[in-house]
Design an enzyme around this catalytic site. Structure first.
Site, PDB file in Angstrom:
ATOM      1  CG  HIS A  94     -61.355 -66.210 -10.302  1.00 38.39           C
ATOM      2  ND1 HIS A  94     -61.420 -65.688  -9.055  1.00 38.39           N
ATOM      3  CD2 HIS A  94     -61.458 -65.173 -11.142  1.00 38.39           C
ATOM      4  CE1 HIS A  94     -61.568 -64.388  -9.128  1.00 38.39           C
ATOM      5  NE2 HIS A  94     -61.588 -64.046 -10.386  1.00 38.39           N
ATOM      6  NE  ARG A 153     -58.764 -62.124 -18.284  1.00 37.05           N
ATOM      7  CZ  ARG A 153     -59.691 -61.181 -18.097  1.00 37.05           C
ATOM      8  NH1 ARG A 153     -60.218 -60.557 -19.132  1.00 37.05           N
ATOM      9  NH2 ARG A 153     -60.082 -60.867 -16.883  1.00 37.05           N
ATOM     10  CD1 TRP A 198     -58.125 -64.101  -4.640  1.00 39.64           C
ATOM     11  CD2 TRP A 198     -59.882 -64.630  -5.905  1.00 39.64           C
ATOM     12  NE1 TRP A 198     -59.124 -63.240  -4.338  1.00 39.64           N
ATOM     13  CE2 TRP A 198     -60.223 -63.551  -5.098  1.00 39.64           C
ATOM     14  CE3 TRP A 198     -60.848 -65.152  -6.763  1.00 39.64           C
ATOM     15  CZ2 TRP A 198     -61.463 -62.945  -5.127  1.00 39.64           C
ATOM     16  CZ3 TRP A 198     -62.080 -64.569  -6.785  1.00 39.64           C
ATOM     17  CH2 TRP A 198     -62.373 -63.464  -5.979  1.00 39.64           C
ATOM     18  CD  GLU A 206     -58.931 -61.538 -13.347  1.00 39.46           C
ATOM     19  OE1 GLU A 206     -59.643 -61.709 -14.338  1.00 39.46           O
ATOM     20  OE2 GLU A 206     -59.342 -61.680 -12.187  1.00 39.46           O
ATOM     21  CD  GLU A 246     -63.644 -59.024 -17.118  1.00 35.91           C
ATOM     22  OE1 GLU A 246     -62.461 -58.685 -16.955  1.00 35.91           O
ATOM     23  OE2 GLU A 246     -64.273 -59.725 -16.314  1.00 35.91           O
ATOM     24  CD  GLU A 305     -60.810 -64.413 -17.109  1.00 38.03           C
ATOM     25  OE1 GLU A 305     -61.697 -64.369 -18.002  1.00 38.03           O
ATOM     26  OE2 GLU A 305     -60.788 -63.627 -16.166  1.00 38.03           O
ATOM     27  NE  ARG A 341     -66.860 -64.439 -15.976  1.00 34.32           N
ATOM     28  CZ  ARG A 341     -66.399 -64.008 -14.789  1.00 34.32           C
ATOM     29  NH1 ARG A 341     -65.129 -63.675 -14.673  1.00 34.32           N
ATOM     30  NH2 ARG A 341     -67.200 -63.886 -13.766  1.00 34.32           N
TER      31      ARG A 341
HETATM   32  O1  EZ4 Z   1     -62.106 -61.100  -9.702  1.00 31.58           O
HETATM   33  O2  EZ4 Z   1     -61.997 -57.804 -11.015  1.00 31.58           O
HETATM   34  O3  EZ4 Z   1     -62.493 -61.676 -14.979  1.00 31.58           O
HETATM   35  N1  EZ4 Z   1     -62.802 -61.005 -14.056  1.00 31.58           N
HETATM   36  C1  EZ4 Z   1     -62.566 -61.300 -12.790  1.00 31.58           C
HETATM   37  C2  EZ4 Z   1     -62.949 -60.251 -11.778  1.00 31.58           C
HETATM   38  C3  EZ4 Z   1     -61.904 -60.121 -10.693  1.00 31.58           C
HETATM   39  C4  EZ4 Z   1     -61.970 -58.780 -10.034  1.00 31.58           C
HETATM   40  C5  EZ4 Z   1     -60.772 -58.593  -9.113  1.00 31.58           C
HETATM   41  O4  EZ4 Z   1     -60.700 -57.294  -8.647  1.00 31.58           O
HETATM   42  O5  EZ4 Z   1     -62.052 -62.355 -12.522  1.00 31.58           O
HETATM   43  O6  EZ4 Z   1     -64.199 -60.504 -11.251  1.00 31.58           O
HETATM   44 CO    CO Z   2     -61.039 -63.270 -14.215  1.00 35.05          CO
END
Ligand code: EZ4
Ligand code: CO
Length: 402
Positions: free
Chosen positions: A212, A283, A402, A262, A339, A236, A148
């Site tokens: 994100h 995920r 986020w 996630e 991951e 992602e 990644r």
């Molecule tokens: O922000 O695990 O793909 N992984 C991520 C992580 C998440 C954290 C959140 O608790 O995006 O870094």
């Molecule tokens: Co992520």
């Protein structure tokens, strides 16, 4: 019949906070389950201590599915990250116990391995493009086949996913750090560094990128189309997923594969995404999505729709849930990638996993159960201290996704 005689919550902070549930049976067998919810750790500890532990004593540890149904349906209040993480901890600990009693690794309880190991992806990052390329080279040398990549957007030092020190750890501040974000700057910059990585390292490498949740579906569609020729393994979390329907527009705009999940905590968070084929990779994780029992159900649903797995595996998942993930990963037919962020060395003073990383894949050990030990004396040396993920604000000061 053995019964559950004791359940204990261990909160420890070796490098970062972890909450672990340890269940003991009348036969003296113990099992571990991860209950870590990054930044909301103590809420899950309370849910377990105040509401679940009193229900466990005297029950049959063998009845894992029944325990899951009892805790999920019996609460009346269904789903949610706190509830589902607490249920996950109980579920994972019971699988660990069942494996130890049977003398089998958990993957054998799940039907046996379909593959020897689970391919993982590592996190390369950089404050600049040259730094990123150097980090990608490091991961290549270590044998990673999937990486990644994230680079700091110029002028936005707090950009998500970029390491500031030896280990990348987003949850570090005792109060959430507030970082500035510009979608325009990101959309101008990210395709350029992804292209550089392909130029430098070619196509013999799975390239992943995490958005994100920061784009709208329209922006994500444009981004996906712009990088299509770079053949990403996935983009992602292109957009927040509270509305599963949001993914339809991205899907229609681009063939860049989409991964999400996630922050999901149940099969209902991805039902439409999966059954309407709006994503390519799911995920969700063992720890946040109700344990091995529930994640397996999600993975099995995904298999029907050619959606592959790509479980969350950042450092906020303890070695206990990482072990559980790898045991499940090696059994499911639709596994994609796992991951993996190496834990802080301090974490291994407390948790002793037996899975092994070789040539970019994690191999579960054949030890009975999950194969992870927890050193309680070491755990006591690392008391909890609050650690929060950053919050993102737009240039006008308002809170961004986020
Ligand atoms: O922000 O695990 O793909 N992984 C991520 C992580 C998440 C954290 C959140 O608790 O995006 O870094
Ligand atoms: Co992520």
């Amino acid at each position: 019949m053995a019964t559950i005689t004791d359940a204990e919550i261990i909160i420890t902070s070796p490098g970062r906070n972890f909450v672990t549930l340890k269940i003991t049976t009348s036969d003296g067998v113990t099992g571990l389950g991860d209950a870590t919810l990054n930044g909301r750790e103590l809420a899950v500890a309370s849910y377990l201590r105040d509401h679940l532990l009193p229900l466990l004593t005297g029950r049959d540890p063998d009845r894992i599915e029944d325990m899951w149904q009892y805790l999920y349906k019996g609460a009346y209040w269904r789903r949610g990250p706190v509830t589902m993480t607490a249920i996950a901890a109980v579920d994972t600990a019971l699988w660990d116990i069942k494996g130890k009693v049977a003398g089998m690794p958990v993957y054998d309880l799940l039907g046996g391995r379909a593959r020897e190991g689970a391919m993982v992806y590592g996190h390369a990052s950089g404050g600049s493009i040259p730094e990123l390329l150097e980090d990608v080279a490091n991961f290549r040398e270590q044998g990673y086949r999937a990486i990644r990549v994230q680079a700091a957007v110029p002028g936005y030092a707090g950009s998500y996913g970029v390491r500031h020190g030896a280990v990348y750890e987003p949850a570090a501040a005792s109060l959430p750090d507030e970082q500035l974000w510009s979608t325009e700057a990101y959309l101008d910059f990210a395709p350029a560094y992804l292209a550089k990585v392909r130029e430098e390292f070619g196509f013999d490498l799975h390239l992943l990128h995490d958005v994100h949740h920061r784009l709208t579906p329209t922006e994500a569609g444009r981004f996906g189309r712009q990088v299509e020729d770079l053949r990403l393994y996935w983009m992602e979390d292109p957009t927040p997923a509270e509305s599963q329907d949001a993914f339809r527009g991205i899907r229609q705009a681009t063939t860049t594969p989409i991964a999400v999940g996630e922050v999901f905590n149940s099969i209902w968070d991805c039902q439409q995404l999966i059954t309407e084929r709006l994503i390519d990779y799911i995920r969700a994780s063992v720890v946040h999505a109700g344990g091995i029992t529930h994640l397996r159900r999600i993975f099995n649903l995904a298999e029907l729709y050619q959606v592959r797995t790509g479980s969350h595996g950042a450092t906020d998942l303890s070695p206990v849930s990482m072990a559980a993930a790898v045991h499940l990963d090696v059994t499911v037919p639709n596994f994609g990638v796992q991951e993996y962020m190496a834990h802080d060395p301090l974490t291994h003073e407390v948790f002793r996993p037996t899975y092994e990383l070789r040539e970019g894949a994690l191999y579960p050990s054949a030890a009975p159960g999950l194969g992870v030990e927890l050193d309680e004396e070491a755990a006591a040396r690392f008391p909890y201290s609050p650690k929060y993920l950053p919050v993102s604000r737009r240039t006008d000061g308002s809170v961004h996704d986020w």
